[in-house]
Design an enzyme around this catalytic site. Structure first.
Site, PDB file in Angstrom:
ATOM      1  N   GLN A 166       1.020  -1.190  -0.018  1.00 43.07           N
ATOM      2  CA  GLN A 166      -0.192   0.064  -0.045  1.00 43.07           C
ATOM      3  C   GLN A 166       0.893   1.244  -0.122  1.00 43.07           C
ATOM      4  OE1 GLN A 166      -3.239  -0.468  -0.368  1.00 43.07           O
ATOM      5  NE2 GLN A 166      -3.859   1.586  -0.396  1.00 43.07           N
TER       6      GLN A 166
ATOM      7  N   GLU B 153       2.593 -25.624   9.063  1.00 47.18           N
ATOM      8  CA  GLU B 153       2.973 -26.094  10.436  1.00 47.18           C
ATOM      9  C   GLU B 153       1.994 -25.738  11.371  1.00 47.18           C
ATOM     10  OE1 GLU B 153       7.179 -26.339  11.907  1.00 47.18           O
ATOM     11  OE2 GLU B 153       8.066 -25.923   9.734  1.00 47.18           O
ATOM     12  N   GLY B 154       0.791 -26.215  11.126  1.00 47.37           N
ATOM     13  CA  GLY B 154      -0.472 -25.597  11.892  1.00 47.37           C
ATOM     14  C   GLY B 154      -0.767 -24.461  11.488  1.00 47.37           C
ATOM     15  N   THR B 155      -2.079 -24.441  10.879  1.00 46.20           N
ATOM     16  CA  THR B 155      -2.796 -23.120  10.315  1.00 46.20           C
ATOM     17  C   THR B 155      -2.820 -22.189  11.681  1.00 46.20           C
ATOM     18  OG1 THR B 155      -5.084 -23.859  10.825  1.00 46.20           O
ATOM     19  CG2 THR B 155      -4.089 -24.218   8.604  1.00 46.20           C
TER      20      THR B 155
END
Lengths: 319, 251, 376
Positions: free
Chosen positions: C333, C360-362
């Site tokens: 932006q 590795e795990g949301t």
């Protein structure tokens, strides 16, 4: 009194010889008597010319002073300064000058004012200005007494005008102390700056990484330099890539130059490069990246492809 | 043989330099080993790798923060280090005398010093140190070969470059082109932890009165015209020549 | 309390930063464009000792901790998150061996990782976060165990020297029935398909791994049969801290690029850095950056000091990757139209760091982990 050491180039006075006269005259509080020392083949002839600027000229034609050797020059200059009781020894901050000035200072127990751009004196001490931090800062430095050894940045001070009367010229016996002659020169190679020395050139044309290769130099930079009698320079990236020899390099790790016109082509303008050229009187930059830092220090900038612009410049200059 | 590598720690070239009052303000600046000194450290290590039996020690004179650059040299492969710690901004001639005393005390045959300091823009330390030691020196060295006690080296001169022969002991000032300095490896960084970093003070060496002092420092400013041309090559080239001829009157 | 790094830690950080600046940054855009795996540069990093630094000294490693890995990870992530993933995903194979392997296994397997990469084979096409629903099977056959199944989105799959594979054993209950098996890359029956078309981290080598009658000795099983799920979870509890570290690097890059741009880009006759709309964005990135770095180092410190770290590592991973994703978005932006083009490095930051919220795990799973530890 003040002792100047004037450098010769192939038996002729270097332009910087008159610049250090300017420095010496700015130190009149120390004394009006200015002596010059000339060493090496050609010294006798150059001494006559030098006599137009100073009160005394001492010359020694001994061939042992050419090529320059720091040990040998240190011995001669320190001895002359001590014998004459010099309060200041002034020489130009060429590679050679920068190499032996510190040794002379140690030998005389003198302070060193290195690579200065301005000098003044109150009679008891010498003040000077010089650049530091990759030429981004101007430092004011002062000796705490006398004598001092001063090396003067090349191409900064204006060359002195001749003095009213001619000075005395005399030979000086400065036999080379063979015990001190500890470096044997095996071979020498000239830089490829087209005969114009980078330090003393009034115009420098420098190519950067944007040249794309050594042929960019032979096809564009050298012909352009040829048109205006310029020396050829290069950036670190260029010499690292082997497109040009290291001796062509302008910047913190190469030469520091201050010509009338500096033309930077395909040069991005890293701090290290700017430190070697940002005292140039007029800076011209040609680069296709409009955000290249070189444009910040440029007086005239061309945003465009150097392969379009430079051939056109050469064509126009040849008219 | 003993090899000494003299080094400084200086602001990173990318760091922006500010002043406060009448001096440079280095607060918050990132410091690194002076790039010119790295070539000396690398060359010393290469000499040993090439078969010269050598102890390599780092010698540094400066404030506490120099420690980081010293540790870098140990991580690259220097065997030990002496840090003469001082906050005084000694002039380069006085520095050379103190360092010469230290080199004599440690004993060394060969000293490497960076060709030009990135903080003081000075190239005097190497030559001054050699003179204070009574040795010869070679500056701006781009090629260095040591055979026994004989050096054959190439260095830059005003006119170009020259190849010379000289003998130990000598001070060699180093620059880009001499070699390609390596990174310290992680295993060597860990090994360096056990290497000696000896602290010393100026009082441990012969006293020398300073010869010059810094009066003030100011950011160098030179106003530039910043006239930027853009457009077709032939047109801008023509405009540029006109400006250089008629406005700047330089060609 | 002491926030100082040791001299050695500073030196590692400095070296990693220099390596990143000189070797990774100049090449990262090209790797990204060409989706090419930088084998030569991975080797350089390995030669410098940047790879697999947590292997214990008694097994020929450097024996360094997670704090050191976090320091290095930030520097690599700053330069290229994809490159960082290559180096740090290797840890996913070290940690299971470290926490569940016996002395004989450590002696046998760690040497393979002195210069080689490791890979962690847990996810499958039909399950990611639900690690208990594995379809890959492990069957015992005398002193051997035979693997069959397909793993998905495996980082370093196909370029690793060693795989830690998670599989289900016959007839047993879902989580308790999993087994962790070390499979050296040269065992027959392993093949892979490189996955193309990733949004970001395009230089890291990601593959579908196929195990077809892959036979290894039972002695390659880590811990006991049935420990697999526990080992996987314990591993991720640690390794997700390195994901946080890379995210911190990305956020720092986003901030530095934005500051540089805001100071030079002019609008309405002044640098855009003069506008508070820009200043607030910079301040927000900085706040996120500093707090997520502190949490990341804290979580790493807990691991290195054998403290309970599951919640802290989940906070670090989730927070740092969310911060980095937001920072990359704001960097674009601030750069305006230029930010949307790949001439500037900021759009790559966004594409790269999106993955940090997923693998590795949301981050949803991390929130579940954090909430569970609050409510238990």
């Amino acid at each position: 009194m003040i002792l100047l050491v004037s450098e010769l180039n192939a038996g002729k006075l270097r332009p910087s010889a008159r610049e250090i006269v300017t420095a010496a005259r700015a130190l009149s509080a120390i004394g009006d008597e200015i002596h010059a020392l000339l060493l090496g083949p050609g010294a006798a002839a150059a001494a006559t010319e030098m006599a137009g600027y100073v009160s005394h000229v001492h010359f020694c034609e001994d061939a042992g002073y050419e090529p320059f050797k720091a040990d040998v020059w240190t011995a001669a200059v320190a001895k002359t300064a001590a014998d004459l009781g010099a309060k200041a020894v002034i020489l130009s901050a060429s590679r050679s000058g920068l190499s032996y000035a510190p040794r002379v200072a140690i030998r005389l127990g003198a302070g060193l004012l290195e690579d200065v751009i301005e000098v003044e004196s109150d009679g008891a001490t010498v003040g000077a200005k010089r650049f530091t931090y990759l030429s981004r800062v101007t430092e004011s430095i002062r000796s705490l007494g006398l004598p001092v050894v001063i090396s003067v940045k090349v191409n900064i001070l204006s060359p002195a005008d001749p003095a009213a009367g001619a000075g005395q010229v005399a030979t000086i016996a400065l036999p080379i102390d063979e015990a001190a002659n500890r470096v044997e020169v095996l071979s020498q190679a000239k830089a490829s700056t087209g005969g114009v020395s980078l330090d003393e050139a009034s115009i420098v044309v420098t190519g950067g990484r944007g040249m794309g290769g050594s042929e960019g130099f032979t096809k564009l930079i050298e012909p352009l330099a040829g048109c205006v009698g310029a020396a050829v320079g290069a950036t670190r990236a260029v010499v690292d890539a082997g497109w040009r020899p290291y001796s062509d390099q302008v910047g913190q790790t190469g030469k520091s130059v201050a010509p009338n016109v500096y033309i930077a082509i395909g040069v991005s303008g890293a701090v290290q490069h700017l430190s070697g050229m940002n005292r140039s009187k007029t800076i011209v930059a040609i680069n296709k990246d409009k955000d290249a830092p070189i444009f910040k220090v440029a007086d005239y900038g061309v945003v465009g492809d150097l392969n379009d612009v430079v051939p056109e410049l050469i064509k126009l200059l040849k008219l | 043989m003993k090899i000494c590598t003299v080094l400084k720690q200086v602001p990173d070239a990318e760091a922006s330099i500010r002043t406060s009052g009448s001096g440079v303000d280095l607060a918050g600046v990132t410091f690194v080993m002076d790039g010119m000194d790295e070539y000396g450290v690398e060359e010393a290590i290469r000499l040993r790798e090439a078969g010269h039996t050598a102890e390599i020690f780092t010698l540094a004179l400066g404030p506490r923060r120099f420690e980081e650059a010293i540790r870098t040299s140990l991580a690259i492969g220097c065997d030990r280090a002496i840090h003469i710690e001082t906050d005084e901004a000694l002039d380069v001639i006085t520095q050379a005398r103190v360092l010469a005393d230290a080199v004599k005390k440690e004993g060394a045959d060969l000293v490497f010093v960076g060709g030009k300091e990135a903080d003081w823009d000075s190239s005097a330390l190497g030559p001054a140190l050699a003179e204070a030691l009574g040795w010869t020196h070679l500056d701006w060295t781009t090629k260095f070969v040591l055979t026994g006690t004989t050096i054959e080296a190439t260095h830059d001169t005003d006119a170009g470059n020259e190849t010379v022969k000289l003998s130990l002991p000598a001070v060699i000032t180093t620059q880009q082109g001499l070699n390609e300095p390596r990174y310290p490896t992680l295993p060597n960084i860990m090994k360096a932890k056990r290497k000696e970093l000896r602290k010393a003070t100026l009082a441990d060496y012969a006293a020398h009165a300073p010869l010059t002092k810094i009066a003030s420092e100011a950011i160098q400013v030179k106003a530039r015209l910043n006239k930027i041309l853009s457009g077709e090559g032939p047109e801008t080239a023509k405009q540029l020549i006109t400006l250089l001829r008629d406005e700047a009157k330089v060609i | 309390m002491n926030f100082d790094l040791s001299p050695e830690q500073k030196e590692m950080q400095r070296m990693a930063r220099q390596f990143a600046a000189e070797r990774i940054i100049p090449n990262a855009a090209k790797w990204d464009r060409e989706e090419s795996y930088p084998a030569e540069f991975v080797k350089e990093a390995a030669d410098l000792g940047l790879l697999n630094i947590t292997i214990p000294e008694e097994y020929g490693g450097l024996g360094l901790g997670l704090v050191e890995e976090v320091l290095i990870g930030e520097e690599l992530g700053y330069a290229c998150m994809g490159f960082d993933t290559i180096i740090l995903a290797s840890d996913l194979a070290i940690v299971p061996i470290k926490i569940a392997g016996n002395d004989e296994q450590k002696k046998r397997f760690f040497p393979l990782l002195h210069t080689g990469l490791g890979a962690f084979c847990l996810s499958e096409a039909d399950n990611g976060s639900d690690a208990g629903a594995l379809k890959t099977r492990a069957e015992f056959a005398g002193d051997d165990v035979v693997l069959n199944g397909t793993k998905m989105w495996i980082t370093n799959g196909g370029v690793a020297a060693l795989y830690v594979v998670f599989a289900r054993m016959e007839t047993e209950h879902k989580h308790t029935g999993t087994v962790a098996i070390v499979v050296p890359a040269d065992v027959p029956g392993i093949s892979h398909n490189k996955l193309h078309g990733k949004m970001g981290q395009r230089c890291s080598y990601t593959a579908e791994m196929i195990f077809e009658n892959v036979r290894v000795p039972r002695a390659n099983i880590l811990g006991e049969p049935g420990d697999g799920f526990k080992i996987a979870m314990k591993t991720l509890d640690r390794t997700r801290i390195t994901v946080a570290a890379g995210s911190v690097g990305v956020a720092r890059r986003a901030l530095e690029e934005s500051v540089k741009y805001a100071k030079t880009r002019h609008a309405f006759n002044q640098p855009i850095a003069n506008f508070q709309a820009i200043q607030f964005k910079l301040a927000d990135i900085k706040m996120g950056l500093d707090t997520s770095r502190l949490q990341t180092l804290y979580a790493a410190w807990l691991v290195d000091n054998n403290r309970s770290h599951g919640q802290a590592s989940a906070i670090a991973k989730c927070r740092a990757s969310d911060v980095a994703f937001a920072a990359a978005g704001e960097a674009i932006q601030i750069h305006g139209g230029y930010g949307y083009m790949n001439d500037f490095p900021v759009e790559k930051l966004l594409r790269d760091v999106k993955l940090n919220q997923i693998y590795e795990g949301t981050n949803e799973i991390q929130r579940v982990v954090i909430a569970r530890s609050l409510l238990k």
